[in-house]
Write a protein that holds these residues in place. Structure first.
Motif, PDB file in Angstrom:
ATOM      1  N   SER A  72       0.824  -1.211   0.000  1.00  0.00           N
ATOM      2  CA  SER A  72       0.000   0.000   0.000  1.00  0.00           C
ATOM      3  C   SER A  72       0.860   1.263   0.000  1.00  0.00           C
ATOM      4  O   SER A  72       0.517   2.258  -0.644  1.00  0.00           O
ATOM      5  CB  SER A  72      -0.938   0.011   1.210  1.00  0.00           C
ATOM      6  OG  SER A  72      -0.193   0.020   2.425  1.00  0.00           O
ATOM      7  N   LYS A  73       1.994   1.232   0.711  1.00  0.00           N
ATOM      8  CA  LYS A  73       2.886   2.401   0.750  1.00  0.00           C
ATOM      9  C   LYS A  73       3.545   2.640  -0.607  1.00  0.00           C
ATOM     10  O   LYS A  73       3.961   3.761  -0.912  1.00  0.00           O
ATOM     11  CB  LYS A  73       3.967   2.206   1.811  1.00  0.00           C
ATOM     12  CG  LYS A  73       3.452   2.237   3.246  1.00  0.00           C
ATOM     13  CD  LYS A  73       2.997   3.616   3.674  1.00  0.00           C
ATOM     14  CE  LYS A  73       4.175   4.544   3.887  1.00  0.00           C
ATOM     15  NZ  LYS A  73       3.755   5.863   4.388  1.00  0.00           N
ATOM     16  N   ASN A  74       3.607   1.597  -1.413  1.00  0.00           N
ATOM     17  CA  ASN A  74       4.226   1.694  -2.732  1.00  0.00           C
ATOM     18  C   ASN A  74       3.184   1.871  -3.834  1.00  0.00           C
ATOM     19  O   ASN A  74       3.416   1.497  -4.977  1.00  0.00           O
ATOM     20  CB  ASN A  74       5.059   0.437  -3.009  1.00  0.00           C
ATOM     21  CG  ASN A  74       6.149   0.673  -4.028  1.00  0.00           C
ATOM     22  OD1 ASN A  74       6.613   1.787  -4.230  1.00  0.00           O
ATOM     23  ND2 ASN A  74       6.556  -0.384  -4.699  1.00  0.00           N
ATOM     24  N   ASN A  75       2.020   2.441  -3.434  1.00  0.00           N
ATOM     25  CA  ASN A  75       0.948   2.729  -4.399  1.00  0.00           C
ATOM     26  C   ASN A  75       0.475   1.484  -5.142  1.00  0.00           C
ATOM     27  O   ASN A  75       0.332   1.478  -6.365  1.00  0.00           O
ATOM     28  CB  ASN A  75       1.400   3.797  -5.403  1.00  0.00           C
ATOM     29  CG  ASN A  75       1.736   5.113  -4.730  1.00  0.00           C
ATOM     30  OD1 ASN A  75       0.985   5.606  -3.902  1.00  0.00           O
ATOM     31  ND2 ASN A  75       2.884   5.682  -5.074  1.00  0.00           N
ATOM     32  N   ALA A  76       0.227   0.425  -4.357  1.00  0.00           N
ATOM     33  CA  ALA A  76      -0.294  -0.837  -4.895  1.00  0.00           C
ATOM     34  C   ALA A  76       0.618  -1.418  -5.970  1.00  0.00           C
ATOM     35  O   ALA A  76       0.150  -1.956  -6.978  1.00  0.00           O
ATOM     36  CB  ALA A  76      -1.712  -0.653  -5.430  1.00  0.00           C
ATOM     37  N   LYS A  77       1.921  -1.300  -5.766  1.00  0.00           N
ATOM     38  CA  LYS A  77       2.901  -1.897  -6.670  1.00  0.00           C
ATOM     39  C   LYS A  77       3.910  -2.692  -5.837  1.00  0.00           C
ATOM     40  O   LYS A  77       4.269  -2.296  -4.737  1.00  0.00           O
ATOM     41  CB  LYS A  77       3.629  -0.832  -7.492  1.00  0.00           C
ATOM     42  CG  LYS A  77       2.769  -0.158  -8.557  1.00  0.00           C
ATOM     43  CD  LYS A  77       3.581   0.833  -9.357  1.00  0.00           C
ATOM     44  CE  LYS A  77       2.779   1.417 -10.521  1.00  0.00           C
ATOM     45  NZ  LYS A  77       1.588   2.135 -10.069  1.00  0.00           N
ATOM     46  N   TRP A  78       4.336  -3.816  -6.385  1.00  0.00           N
ATOM     47  CA  TRP A  78       5.308  -4.674  -5.705  1.00  0.00           C
ATOM     48  C   TRP A  78       6.521  -4.805  -6.612  1.00  0.00           C
ATOM     49  O   TRP A  78       6.413  -5.223  -7.760  1.00  0.00           O
ATOM     50  CB  TRP A  78       4.695  -6.036  -5.418  1.00  0.00           C
ATOM     51  CG  TRP A  78       5.487  -6.866  -4.452  1.00  0.00           C
ATOM     52  CD1 TRP A  78       6.236  -7.966  -4.735  1.00  0.00           C
ATOM     53  CD2 TRP A  78       5.607  -6.661  -3.044  1.00  0.00           C
ATOM     54  NE1 TRP A  78       6.813  -8.473  -3.576  1.00  0.00           N
ATOM     55  CE2 TRP A  78       6.438  -7.685  -2.528  1.00  0.00           C
ATOM     56  CE3 TRP A  78       5.095  -5.716  -2.156  1.00  0.00           C
ATOM     57  CZ2 TRP A  78       6.768  -7.790  -1.183  1.00  0.00           C
ATOM     58  CZ3 TRP A  78       5.414  -5.816  -0.814  1.00  0.00           C
ATOM     59  CH2 TRP A  78       6.235  -6.838  -0.334  1.00  0.00           C
ATOM     60  N   THR A  79       7.677  -4.434  -6.102  1.00  0.00           N
ATOM     61  CA  THR A  79       8.890  -4.438  -6.902  1.00  0.00           C
ATOM     62  C   THR A  79       9.895  -5.457  -6.363  1.00  0.00           C
ATOM     63  O   THR A  79       9.683  -6.063  -5.303  1.00  0.00           O
ATOM     64  CB  THR A  79       9.544  -3.045  -6.903  1.00  0.00           C
ATOM     65  OG1 THR A  79       9.986  -2.743  -5.558  1.00  0.00           O
ATOM     66  CG2 THR A  79       8.557  -1.973  -7.354  1.00  0.00           C
ATOM     67  N   ILE A  80      10.984  -5.632  -7.087  1.00  0.00           N
ATOM     68  CA  ILE A  80      12.050  -6.519  -6.622  1.00  0.00           C
ATOM     69  C   ILE A  80      12.601  -6.023  -5.289  1.00  0.00           C
ATOM     70  O   ILE A  80      12.896  -6.820  -4.387  1.00  0.00           O
ATOM     71  CB  ILE A  80      13.166  -6.603  -7.677  1.00  0.00           C
ATOM     72  CG1 ILE A  80      12.650  -7.302  -8.938  1.00  0.00           C
ATOM     73  CG2 ILE A  80      14.385  -7.343  -7.131  1.00  0.00           C
ATOM     74  CD1 ILE A  80      13.656  -7.368 -10.071  1.00  0.00           C
ATOM     75  N   ILE A  81      12.720  -4.697  -5.158  1.00  0.00           N
ATOM     76  CA  ILE A  81      13.202  -4.127  -3.891  1.00  0.00           C
ATOM     77  C   ILE A  81      12.240  -4.461  -2.755  1.00  0.00           C
ATOM     78  O   ILE A  81      12.665  -4.815  -1.644  1.00  0.00           O
ATOM     79  CB  ILE A  81      13.364  -2.591  -4.017  1.00  0.00           C
ATOM     80  CG1 ILE A  81      14.412  -2.242  -5.084  1.00  0.00           C
ATOM     81  CG2 ILE A  81      13.755  -1.983  -2.672  1.00  0.00           C
ATOM     82  CD1 ILE A  81      15.792  -2.766  -4.790  1.00  0.00           C
ATOM     83  N   SER A  82      10.924  -4.368  -3.026  1.00  0.00           N
ATOM     84  CA  SER A  82       9.919  -4.708  -2.012  1.00  0.00           C
ATOM     85  C   SER A  82      10.079  -6.158  -1.563  1.00  0.00           C
ATOM     86  O   SER A  82      10.022  -6.467  -0.365  1.00  0.00           O
ATOM     87  CB  SER A  82       8.510  -4.486  -2.560  1.00  0.00           C
ATOM     88  OG  SER A  82       8.332  -3.176  -3.022  1.00  0.00           O
ATOM     89  N   GLU A  83      10.282  -7.050  -2.532  1.00  0.00           N
ATOM     90  CA  GLU A  83      10.450  -8.475  -2.223  1.00  0.00           C
ATOM     91  C   GLU A  83      11.694  -8.705  -1.376  1.00  0.00           C
ATOM     92  O   GLU A  83      11.665  -9.476  -0.402  1.00  0.00           O
ATOM     93  CB  GLU A  83      10.531  -9.273  -3.524  1.00  0.00           C
ATOM     94  CG  GLU A  83      10.593 -10.779  -3.335  1.00  0.00           C
ATOM     95  CD  GLU A  83       9.277 -11.399  -2.930  1.00  0.00           C
ATOM     96  OE1 GLU A  83       9.255 -12.619  -2.673  1.00  0.00           O
ATOM     97  OE2 GLU A  83       8.251 -10.680  -2.867  1.00  0.00           O
ATOM     98  N   LEU A  84      12.789  -8.031  -1.719  1.00  0.00           N
ATOM     99  CA  LEU A  84      14.033  -8.188  -0.967  1.00  0.00           C
ATOM    100  C   LEU A  84      13.904  -7.651   0.455  1.00  0.00           C
ATOM    101  O   LEU A  84      14.403  -8.261   1.409  1.00  0.00           O
ATOM    102  CB  LEU A  84      15.179  -7.485  -1.697  1.00  0.00           C
ATOM    103  CG  LEU A  84      15.615  -8.115  -3.027  1.00  0.00           C
ATOM    104  CD1 LEU A  84      16.683  -7.261  -3.696  1.00  0.00           C
ATOM    105  CD2 LEU A  84      16.130  -9.538  -2.817  1.00  0.00           C
TER     106      LEU A  84
END
Length: 265
Positions: A72-84
């Motif tokens: 949610s903090k990333n505007n409903a986007k999931w990135t490689i950085i988020s996963e790490l």
């Protein structure tokens, strides 16, 4: 541009991953017998090792809300950085919890327990290297499966040109406005409001998508985004998501009220 990574919001899938993780931790410790484990007798293995597995699974489940927070903090986007970030945080807390379990449950009265550094080198790092691929593969597979299901559910608003058009989830579509020989499509991308201009007629969109409701000769709305009614100088107006105001003509007023009532109920 940040590279997106598959994301699965379904808790039941993460529950499956947690269960697989718990089983794998138990199997890894039971058969590899690192350090203190090789000193356990058969009964002690069945007593303590399931505890390590259970803690691993619970730690993963505890971090699922943290995943939703990052999303949610990333505007409903999931990135490689988020996963790490998610995986590093999960591994760090899991090591802390496993260390506490070792000191206060496995060897509560042992005067000379293994040091943290020694256990990191001999148990925790090898365990993480062995277990992490299971988590990575499971999360990636469930994420891709969820993305495919979402993609299959998308609608396509086509334009008259060969390369014109827009694919999106129906619930992300807010409204469509006629603009001369074009239509203006208002929709959500994550949490942001966006507008796309497509060469087409509103009547064509009205025929193609029965889920949308005509409110005016120039407007189609998605009832899902209804917020409230407004009356301005005797004219009815619909307030939609992101404070979009849409006029409602007398011709469509009765139908619009019926659809809104069904939607809100």
């Amino acid at each position: 541009m940040r590279r997106l990574y598959p994301f699965d919001p379904l808790f039941k899938h993460h529950l499956i991953i947690a269960l697989l993780l718990a089983i794998w931790v138990f199997v890894f410790l039971y058969f590899s017998e690192p350090l203190d484990v090789n000193q356990f007798n058969a009964n002690e293995k069945l007593l303590f090792l399931p505890g390590y597995g259970l803690l691993g699974g619970l730690c993963y489940l505890i971090f699922v809300p943290f995943q939703y927070f990052l999303y949610s903090k990333n505007n409903a986007k999931w990135t490689i950085i988020s996963e790490l970030v998610f995986l590093f945080s999960f591994c760090f807390v899991s090591v802390v919890v496993a260390r506490i379990f070792y000191l206060f449950v496995v060897v509560p009265n042992e005067p000379n327990p293994y040091t943290l550094g020694y256990m990191l080198k001999a148990i925790y790092f090898p365990a993480i290297i062995t277990i992490l691929p299971i988590i990575l593969i499971s999360r990636f597979a469930f994420g891709k499966y969820h993305d495919k299901r979402l993609d299959d559910q998308k609608i396509e608003i086509k334009g008259e040109g060969n390369y014109e058009g827009l694919r999106l989830q129906l619930n992300d579509l807010i409204c469509v406005k006629s603009s001369d020989n074009y239509i203006e499509v208002y929709y959500l991308s994550g949490t942001y409001l966006k507008k796309t201009l497509i060469r087409n007629k509103l009547s064509v969109i009205d025929e193609d998508f029965e889920e949308l409701q005509r409110t005016h000769r120039s407007f189609l709305i998605n009832p899902y985004h209804f917020q409230q009614w407004k009356i301005n100088n005797g004219k009815h107006i619909l307030l939609l998501s992101h404070v979009i105001e849409v006029p409602v003509s007398k011709t469509y007023l009765t139908d619009v009220k019926s659809v809104i009532e069904l939607t809100t109920n």
